[in-house]
Enzyme design. Structure first.
Site, PDB file in Angstrom:
ATOM      1  CG  ASP A 216       3.114   3.779  -1.333  1.00 51.88           C
ATOM      2  OD1 ASP A 216       3.321   2.896  -0.483  1.00 51.88           O
ATOM      3  OD2 ASP A 216       1.982   4.177  -1.650  1.00 51.88           O
TER       4      ASP A 216
ATOM      5  CG  ASP B 139      -4.666  -4.061  -1.930  1.00 56.80           C
ATOM      6  OD1 ASP B 139      -4.521  -3.905  -0.710  1.00 56.80           O
ATOM      7  OD2 ASP B 139      -3.717  -4.279  -2.709  1.00 56.80           O
TER       8      ASP B 139
END
EC number: 5.3.1.16
Length: 236
Positions: free
Chosen positions: A8, A127
């Site tokens: 990330d 998500d």
């Protein structure tokens, strides 16, 4: 089963978040490309990249690092975070990204995703928080069930669905196998589990289903809970 070590990107650094909260960011490397090289040496075939700043801004923000990663590795790269139009998709593919992950736009404009999947290598990021789809860098929860969104992309030419249980992400509390299976069965598409992986047992549980094609590994590796070279040998 394909293992996807995850990086990330936030402000040019490799970080991990807990439950998607930007203020929870813990820095693991100032030079993310070095991590990718390490993953490649361990046996990785793919690396999963997320531009966190981009996810919130709605456009890629860590381009310099993404280009550096591409130039310094031979693994396949999938990238998500702020990619919401065809021009950006083309730009990312032109710099050498192998697969584009579309998330928020998949909820707001599923037809766009289907159109793009007909032309480009696309994965859909689904998500969920308590089963409902989260968007805009997980800052908002929609009224749509994650499984309903998964059904939307059955037979749409999408390469994969990456499903994340946001409540587990970065918590090392164990992967949500049932949620992953629900998404795989609803879509009929190659499904990649994400969120909460804590140890070897999680990976073995996903393999045992025979229905999950990949898993994203983040904090479990960074916090020393998982012997990644051993895991690559396990799935080969």
């Amino acid at each position: 089963m394909t293992l996807y070590p995850a990086i990330d990107l936030k402000d040019g650094k490799a970080v991990r978040l807990t439950k998607g909260l930007m203020e929870s960011a813990k820095i693991y490397s100032d030079e993310p490309y070095e991590l990718v090289k390490k993953f490649e040496e361990m046996g990785a075939k793919w690396v999963h990249l997320v531009d966190l700043n981009g996810a919130f801004a709605g456009e890629p923000k860590n381009l310099e690092q993404i280009i550096k990663i591409r130039k310094n590795s031979n693994v396949k790269l999938e990238l998500g975070g702020g990619i919401r139009d065809e021009e950006t998709i083309q730009k990312m593919l032109d710099i050498g990204i192998d697969r584009i992950i579309l998330g928020s736009i998949a909820v707001k404009n599923p037809q766009f995703v289907k159109d793009m999947a007909a032309k480009y290598p696309i994965a859909v990021g689904i998500d969920a928080i308590d089963g409902y789809v989260a968007v805009e860098g997980w800052g908002e929860v929609s009224t749509m069930l994650a499984t309903d969104l998964a059904k939307e992309f059955a037979n749409a030419g999408v390469e994969a669905i990456i499903c994340t249980d946001v409540g587990k992400d970065g918590t090392l509390s164990g992967v949500n196998v049932e949620f992953t299976l629900d998404i795989a069965r609803a879509s009929g598409i190659s499904t990649i589990a994400s969120g909460g992986v804590k140890d070897e047992g999680d990976i073995e549980a996903l393999i045992a289903t025979g229905e999950v094609d990949g898993v994203i590994i983040g904090k479990a590796y960074y916090e020393g809970r998982l012997d990644l070279p051993k895991m690559f040998k396990l799935v080969d």
